[in-house]
Design a protein around this motif. Sequence first.
Motif: not given
Length: 249
Positions: A65-85
């Motif tokens: 899942f490295i591509r998926f997790l890397g894209k989440l990291a990119e979104l988080a670094d851009a200031g997008i708030k991420i919530t995981l259930f």
Amino acid sequence: MATRKNIYFASDFHLGVPLHDTAYTREKQLVQWLDSIKSDAAELYLVGDIFDFWFEYTTVVPKGFIRFLGKLAELADAGIKITLFKGNHDMWMFGYLKEQLGATIIENELIITRGEKTFYLHHGDGLGPGDRKYKVLKKIFRSRFCQWLFARLHPNLGIGIAQRWSAHSRIASGGKETFQGEDREWLVLYAKELIKKQHYDYFIFGHRHLPLDITLPNGSRYINLGEWMNYYTYAVFDGEKLELKTWNG
């Protein structure tokens, strides 16, 4: 540059199942979808079963899942708030994704208000009438003592057992769920009971693996987010209205 105002909801990616090549193609589609929303997303809610199995050992997490997790990291670094259930497949999230992504991890339900609309969010597992066997299993799986015991297994053994279990799950078969009718859909019944006590504009669930948009009493809506093996569905709220959409690549 687009204004970041949209709130996105998705669930049941089940990364890790089925065969590697198919899962890899689905992961690439997810990355493309995340890339498409990064310019206008203010918040991203991933409502459980993002991984088909996830257990965080002290120094080990499942590979892939490295591509998926890397894209989440990119979104988080851009200031997008991420919530995981936590879903029923990935309820063993502890501190890793919070530390790496700054994500908020939700155990059960979350109630939020956005744009004068109130949302009730939950993966959906263990809610409503019936499903007694799973409700017992959920208590066992979420027991800190049982989690401690599982963590004593070597990751090769522990993750191997979990992967064999996943191979027999309903999502691994690739079949589609069918609508049971409002009077038999457990999550619809659960939502109807809740709004007798308190009004929510939107109930958003995963778990059911069937995209649904049902009008409830008093103008409430029940949204099920579907899954990403057959439907590729998600929801987006623009501050005024919520839509259930399909990602077409």
